[in-house]
Design an enzyme around this catalytic site. Structure first.
Site, PDB file in Angstrom:
ATOM      1  N   CYS A 187       5.302  -6.181   1.505  1.00 46.71           N
ATOM      2  CA  CYS A 187       5.647  -4.758   1.429  1.00 46.71           C
ATOM      3  C   CYS A 187       5.017  -3.987   2.601  1.00 46.71           C
ATOM      4  O   CYS A 187       5.368  -4.227   3.738  1.00 46.71           O
ATOM      5  CB  CYS A 187       5.248  -4.201   0.066  1.00 46.71           C
ATOM      6  SG  CYS A 187       5.987  -2.600  -0.246  1.00 46.71           S
ATOM      7  N   TYR A 188       4.046  -3.130   2.330  1.00 45.37           N
ATOM      8  CA  TYR A 188       3.403  -2.415   3.452  1.00 45.37           C
ATOM      9  C   TYR A 188       2.834  -3.407   4.453  1.00 45.37           C
ATOM     10  O   TYR A 188       2.893  -3.195   5.668  1.00 45.37           O
ATOM     11  CB  TYR A 188       2.291  -1.502   2.913  1.00 45.37           C
ATOM     12  CG  TYR A 188       1.582  -0.708   4.002  1.00 45.37           C
ATOM     13  CD1 TYR A 188       2.181   0.399   4.574  1.00 45.37           C
ATOM     14  CD2 TYR A 188       0.312  -1.098   4.468  1.00 45.37           C
ATOM     15  CE1 TYR A 188       1.543   1.116   5.589  1.00 45.37           C
ATOM     16  CE2 TYR A 188      -0.330  -0.382   5.470  1.00 45.37           C
ATOM     17  CZ  TYR A 188       0.287   0.719   6.023  1.00 45.37           C
ATOM     18  OH  TYR A 188      -0.341   1.428   7.014  1.00 45.37           O
ATOM     19  N   GLY A 234       0.845  -1.185   0.000  1.00 45.05           N
ATOM     20  CA  GLY A 234       0.000   0.000   0.000  1.00 45.05           C
ATOM     21  C   GLY A 234       0.880   1.235   0.000  1.00 45.05           C
ATOM     22  O   GLY A 234       2.068   1.154   0.292  1.00 45.05           O
ATOM     23  N   ASP A 260     -16.914 -12.530 -22.262  1.00 42.76           N
ATOM     24  CA  ASP A 260     -17.622 -12.622 -20.979  1.00 42.76           C
ATOM     25  C   ASP A 260     -19.048 -13.151 -21.147  1.00 42.76           C
ATOM     26  O   ASP A 260     -19.457 -14.111 -20.484  1.00 42.76           O
ATOM     27  CB  ASP A 260     -17.669 -11.257 -20.272  1.00 42.76           C
ATOM     28  CG  ASP A 260     -16.284 -10.678 -20.061  1.00 42.76           C
ATOM     29  OD1 ASP A 260     -15.315 -11.453 -20.173  1.00 42.76           O
ATOM     30  OD2 ASP A 260     -16.169  -9.472 -19.808  1.00 42.76           O
ATOM     31  N   HIS A 284       8.033  -7.832  -3.828  1.00 42.84           N
ATOM     32  CA  HIS A 284       6.736  -8.199  -4.427  1.00 42.84           C
ATOM     33  C   HIS A 284       6.844  -9.550  -5.135  1.00 42.84           C
ATOM     34  O   HIS A 284       7.364  -9.613  -6.251  1.00 42.84           O
ATOM     35  CB  HIS A 284       6.289  -7.117  -5.411  1.00 42.84           C
ATOM     36  CG  HIS A 284       5.871  -5.866  -4.714  1.00 42.84           C
ATOM     37  ND1 HIS A 284       4.594  -5.658  -4.257  1.00 42.84           N
ATOM     38  CD2 HIS A 284       6.587  -4.784  -4.334  1.00 42.84           C
ATOM     39  CE1 HIS A 284       4.527  -4.487  -3.654  1.00 42.84           C
ATOM     40  NE2 HIS A 284       5.720  -3.933  -3.677  1.00 42.84           N
ATOM     41  N   GLU A 328       4.498 -11.131  -6.489  1.00 45.21           N
ATOM     42  CA  GLU A 328       3.459 -11.263  -7.515  1.00 45.21           C
ATOM     43  C   GLU A 328       3.889 -10.751  -8.890  1.00 45.21           C
ATOM     44  O   GLU A 328       3.229 -11.035  -9.876  1.00 45.21           O
ATOM     45  CB  GLU A 328       2.175 -10.552  -7.046  1.00 45.21           C
ATOM     46  CG  GLU A 328       2.245  -9.030  -6.934  1.00 45.21           C
ATOM     47  CD  GLU A 328       2.869  -8.527  -5.628  1.00 45.21           C
ATOM     48  OE1 GLU A 328       3.500  -9.315  -4.920  1.00 45.21           O
ATOM     49  OE2 GLU A 328       2.752  -7.316  -5.348  1.00 45.21           O
ATOM     50  N   LYS A 338     -10.448 -12.074 -15.597  1.00 45.93           N
ATOM     51  CA  LYS A 338     -10.554 -12.271 -17.051  1.00 45.93           C
ATOM     52  C   LYS A 338      -9.791 -13.507 -17.534  1.00 45.93           C
ATOM     53  O   LYS A 338     -10.284 -14.259 -18.373  1.00 45.93           O
ATOM     54  CB  LYS A 338     -10.004 -11.030 -17.753  1.00 45.93           C
ATOM     55  CG  LYS A 338     -10.285 -10.980 -19.223  1.00 45.93           C
ATOM     56  CD  LYS A 338     -11.613 -10.332 -19.446  1.00 45.93           C
ATOM     57  CE  LYS A 338     -11.919 -10.085 -20.894  1.00 45.93           C
ATOM     58  NZ  LYS A 338     -13.191  -9.359 -21.038  1.00 45.93           N
TER      59      LYS A 338
END
Ligand code: XMP
Length: 534
Positions: free
Chosen positions: A100-101, A73, A245, A187, A189, A389
């Protein structure tokens, strides 16, 4: 349409998962990568939910998570009003990983030392493993990671071990194996942390004990069961647009309730070449889904007569779309044994972005059938509400949807009308644009570039230029090529298409289309431009 007319399903409205599926909650502290963390966890085979940091602890507890991840964050733990950690979260008895945060928050709350370092650490950094613990065991002692922070951890809290340091951070990873609390400053990710996915997998599998069974096949199975429970013996309708979708939502519902689903495809005449036929062929002929295809081209063109302003075009198309859909919906509507359920392809990112939380209903803009009158009392069926998605695409493939539909580039609801610039979208102009667009698509696909591009299309501005074709002087149309790469349409870069490909496209357009005598390339990124021209 108002929220009263379109109710979210009453059962399981809180979450898209079946009872019994393991879930990891990602608490969102506002970091730019929070959604990505949730997606990466799912890529590890574990269902994840992203919840804002201000949700009451009870919301997290009631999901019975197998683990909790605290995201990054933008705040400093010392900033007034900075988001805090509810200490009781650590007493839920489930493993917690702060990123992180999230790590700084854990360290700060538990008595370690976080301070603003003289230099921040942004981008690639070298990580040195000091003591691998369970999070970094078996991974290289030196590895690259991605950092983005100014505050830095200098000392772990009592009971914690420092697992690693980095170029700037003396303490870049910590663990308290006893209490099962972990923190990493980098991070995991992002792709720039090569062992990131491995570290997440360890947390999920070894530490949280997840079985990792979330997959496209399990999603299909779960959603079918869920739709059957919601709809029972009822009937449903679904507006098909040709996009991935609505296609996947329709197929899931069809698998669940068979011919009690009717799809409605409104052909507004603003589609790309052959697109309408493909939708009809795929659903009616291949999948045998009951389909009402409404040829509404004349109605839409009549509404667009004399309309040149982009927003006026959007409004006219939106209003007409609702009107046509409403007529069909009334025919199939909740009276007698009519349809009582309306299928929508709402995605998890829509749910997150609407800020409504997983329980609230989101009604997307006109092309997804918002704005139906209240007396059409449908209940929403949203089988994609828990999916990102890329999961929708995987489910589409699992259901046998052709690649052409699974990987279709986004296409705006108002279609080609907003690509006829500064002029009325007449049948003649739309036809020129449609043919030019068809050539572009064919060549981009043949070059194997279709999937790499976020969008590729043509634009027809309302200008004519002089040319010579054969011995004749011409005064013809200009076609502009627009091709962009992007992750989410929020920002985009113009695609560097090979010159040879551009030349082929341009010469085909000028050779095959009598009306076109000039082709130009749009080299504007977003920002400052937008992807569409109007
Ligand atoms: P812009 O042009 O704002 O586009 O950079 C961002 C994305 O949104 C799509 N777009 C639309 N989609 N109705 C839609 O359904 C619209 O009126 C509309 N306008 C833009 C655009 O194609 C791009 O993917």
């Amino acid at each position: 349409m108002t929220e009263t007319a379109l109710r979210p399903p009453a059962s399981e409205a809180e979450s898209g998962r079946e009872v019994g599926t393991e879930v990891v909650v990602v608490v969102d502290y506002g970091g730019q990568y929070s959604q990505l963390i949730a997606r990466r966890i799912r890529e590890c085979g574990v269902f994840s939910e992203l919840l804002p940091h201000h949700v009451p602890l009870a919301e997290i507890a009631k999901r019975k998570p197998a683990g909790v991840v605290l995201s990054g964050g933008p705040a400093s733990v010392y900033a007034p009003g900075a988001p805090r950690l509810e200490r009781e979260l650590l007493e839920l008895g489930v493993p917690v990983l702060g990123i992180c945060y999230g790590m700084q928050l854990l360290v700060h709350e538990l008595g370690g030392r976080v301070e603003q370092a003289e230099v921040g650490e942004f981008g690639r950094s070298d990580l040195t493993v000091l003591a691998p613990g369970s999070l970094l065991a078996g991974l290289p002692a030196e590895q690259t990671c991605w950092m983005s922070h100014r505050d830095t951890v200098f000392e772990p809290p009592p009971g914690f071990t420092a697992l690693a340091s980095s170029t700037v951070s003396p303490v870049a990873a910590v663990e308290d194996a006893q209490r099962r609390i972990y923190g990493i400053q980098f991070h995991p990710e992002v792709v720039h942390t090569p062992y990131g996915q491995e570290i997440l997998t360890r947390f999920l599998a070894d530490i949280c004990g997840c079985e990792r069974t979330w997959s496209a096949a399990s999603i299909v199975e779960e959603q079918i069961a869920r739709i059957r429970r919601q709809v029972g013996e009822g009937r449903a309708i679904c507006g098909l647009s040709g996009g991935v979708d609505s296609s996947v939502a329709a197929l899931l519902v069809h698998r669940a309730i068979g011919d009690r689903l009717t799809c409605v495809f409104v052909d507004h005449g603003l589609m790309r070449k052959q697109e309408g036929e493909q939708v009809v062929a795929t659903f009616r002929d291949t999948f045998k889904v009951p389909l009402v295809a409404v040829d509404a081209e004349q109605r839409f063109l009549a509404r667009l007569a004399g309309v040149t302003e982009p927003e006026a075009k959007r409004k006219a198309i939106g209003a007409e779309f609702i009107r046509v859909f409403e007529e069909e919906a009334r025919r199939l509507a909740p009276d007698g044994d009519g349809a009582r359920y309306l299928v929508q392809g709402t995605l998890y990112s829509d749910v997150i972005e609407s800020g409504g939380g997983p329980g609230a209903s989101t009604i997307k803009s006109h092309h997804n059938v918002g704005g139906l009158p209240e007396d059409l009392d449908f209940e929403l069926v949203e089988p994609l509400r828990a999916l990102f998605k890329d999961e929708v695409r995987a489910v589409g493939t699992e259901l046998g949807l052709p690649d052409r539909l699974v990987w279709r580039q986004p296409f705006p609801g108002p279609g080609l009308a907003i690509r006829v610039i500064g002029a009325e979208a007449t049948r003649e102009r739309l036809d020129v644009l449609r043919e030019a667009d068809h050539i572009l698509q064919e060549e981009i696909r043949a070059a194997g570039l279709y999937r790499e591009l976020w969008q590729s299309f043509c634009v027809l501005p309302n200008i004519r230029t002089v040319g010579v074709q054969g011995d004749e002087r011409t005064y013809g149309n200009v076609v502009a090529i627009r091709a962009v790469t992007s992750d989410d349409a929020m920002t985009a870069d113009w695609a560097r298409l090979p010159y040879d490909l551009l030349e082929k496209i341009a010469s085909r357009m000028m050779g095959e289309l009598r009306e076109v005598n000039r082709v130009v390339l749009d080299i504007t990124s977003k920002p400052p431009g937008t992807i569409e021209w109007e």
